[in-house]
Write a protein that holds these residues in place. Structure first.
Motif, short mmCIF file in Angstrom:
data_model
loop_
_atom_site.label_atom_id
_atom_site.label_comp_id
_atom_site.label_asym_id
_atom_site.label_seq_id
_atom_site.Cartn_x
_atom_site.Cartn_y
_atom_site.Cartn_z
N ILE A 1 -2.11 0.51 -2.41
CA ILE A 1 -2.66 0.31 -1.07
C ILE A 1 -3.17 -1.11 -0.92
CG2 ILE A 1 -4.49 1.04 0.50
CD1 ILE A 1 -4.28 3.84 -0.77
N GLN B 1 -5.14 0.39 6.62
CA GLN B 1 -5.06 1.30 5.47
C GLN B 1 -6.05 0.89 4.39
OE1 GLN B 1 -0.92 0.85 4.57
NE2 GLN B 1 -0.27 2.50 5.95
N LYS B 2 -6.14 -0.40 4.11
CA LYS B 2 -7.08 -0.88 3.09
C LYS B 2 -8.52 -0.55 3.48
CE LYS B 2 -4.11 -4.82 1.90
NZ LYS B 2 -4.02 -6.29 1.89
N ILE C 1 1.47 7.25 2.40
CA ILE C 1 0.21 7.89 2.04
C ILE C 1 0.18 9.28 2.65
CG2 ILE C 1 -2.31 7.77 2.19
CD1 ILE C 1 -2.01 4.73 2.54
N GLY D 1 -0.47 -2.23 1.39
CA GLY D 1 -0.97 -1.54 2.57
C GLY D 1 -1.34 -2.49 3.71
N VAL E 1 -0.08 8.61 -2.97
CA VAL E 1 0.84 7.52 -2.61
C VAL E 1 2.22 7.95 -3.09
CG1 VAL E 1 1.42 5.09 -2.91
CG2 VAL E 1 -0.98 5.78 -2.76
N LEU F 1 3.36 2.34 3.85
CA LEU F 1 2.90 1.04 3.36
C LEU F 1 3.86 -0.04 3.86
CD1 LEU F 1 2.03 1.97 -0.36
CD2 LEU F 1 0.50 1.96 1.62
#
Length: 255
Positions: A28, A36-37, A112, A32, A98, A152
Motif C-alpha cells: 500500500i 489508500q495510504k 485491497i 497505493g 492485498v 493499487l
C-alpha cells in the motif's frame, strides 16, 4: 533488527509481523494512492487493522504468473473478483487482504479486499507441521464486488508483488539470524549445564570449537545482512543480493 529479536522468541510471531509490515503495508505504501495510504496505513501501523498478502494459489506457488484469480469489469465503479489463494499467513483474522489478480487482458494488479465484502471468505488451514502459532488460511473470492478505488494504481505487472517479496525477504534474513542466535544461546546454556566426567561439557575444547564456529558464522551473517540494509537504504541493493542474503540467514539458522 526488530525482526531478529522477535524471531529469537518465536518464528510464527515474526512471520505475522513480516506479513503485516513488509508485505501488506509495503504494497500500500509503495503502490497505493494517497487516499489508500491515508485510510489504511495509520491504523495498520497501530495494529488496529491487520493485513494479509494474497499471491500464492493452489496451482501457482513458485510460478505466480500462472495465477488464475481474475478481476473482471462490471457496470459502475466495481470489479468482480473470482479465484482463490492459499497458504496465506494472517488470513483467518485479517481485516484487509492485498490480493494480486489478473484483469481481462492478463495484466496483474493489486486489489485491497476488505473483510465483510460479500463472497469473500477466509477458512483456516489446520494440521501444519511447523509455525503452528502463525494462523494460516485461504482467501476465497466468489463474485466479490470490489470498488475500483481499491485497486493499487502505482504499479501493475508481476514486478509489483515480487518487489514486496524482496522487502519481506530482507526481514526474513534478520529473522533467521534471530533463530540462529537462540539456537546458539540454548547450545551454550546446555554446554554449561550438562556434566560429564564431573565437569560441564563446555569445558572440553571440541565443544568450545563448535560453539566458537557457530557464533562466528552468525556474526558473519549479521554483518552481511547489515551491509545489505545499508545498500538497500542507498537504493543499491539488487533483488539477487536480497534473495541470497535471505538464503544465507536461513542456512545459518539451521547450521
Amino acid at each position: 533488527m526488530i525482526a531478529r529479536e522477535i524471531e529469537r522468541v518465536d518464528s510464527s510471531y515474526r512471520s505475522a509481523f513480516s506479513v503485516q509490515s513488509s508485505l501488506a503495508m509495503y504494497a500500500i505504501s509503495n503502490f497505493g494512492s494517497e487516499d489508500q495510504k491515508n485510510h489504511y496505513l495509520p491504523e495498520m501501523a497501530k495494529g488496529n487493522l491487520i493485513g494479509c498478502f494474497g499471491l500464492t494459489e493452489p496451482d501457482a506457488g513458485s510460478d505466480p504468473s500462472s495465477m488464475k484469480t481474475i478481476a473482471t469489469k462490471s457496470d459502475g465503479d466495481h470489479v468482480i473478483l473470482n479465484g482463490a489463494k492459499m497458504w496465506i499467513s494472517n488470513a483467518p483474522f485479517a481485516d484487509i487482504a492485498v490480493v494480486w489478480a489478473k484483469n481481462e487482458e492478463g495484466r496483474i494488479h493489486g486489489i485491497i479486499v476488505e473483510r465483510g465484502m460479500e463472497g469473500f471468505s477466509t477458512p483456516e488451514m489446520h494440521g501444519k507441521l511447523s509455525l503452528r502459532a502463525s494462523s494460516t488460511g485461504e482467501l476465497i473470492f466468489d463474485n466479490v464486488r470490489v470498488p475500483k478505488s481499491n485497486i493499487l494504481p502505482g504499479k501493475s505487472g508481476l514486478g509489483a508483488p515480487l518487489g514486496c517479496l524482496d522487502s519481506a525477504r530482507y526481514g526474513i534474513a534478520w529473522g533467521a539470524l534471530g533463530a540462529a542466535m537462540d539456537c546458539y544461546d540454548q547450545a551454550l546454556r546446555y554446554s554449561k549445564e550438562r556434566i560429564q566426567f564431573d565437569v560441564p561439557i563446555g569445558s572440553f575444547q571440541l565443544i568450545q570449537k563448535k560453539l566458537a564456529e557457530m557464533i562466528t558464522e552468525i556474526t558473519k551473517a549479521q554483518l552481511l545482512t547489515f551491509r545489505l540494509g545499508q545498500l538497500r537504504n542507498d537504493g543499491k541493493a539488487t533483488t539477487g543480493q536480497i534473495s541470497r542474503c535471505c538464503q544465507t540467514g536461513k542456512r545459518y539458522a539451521w547450521w
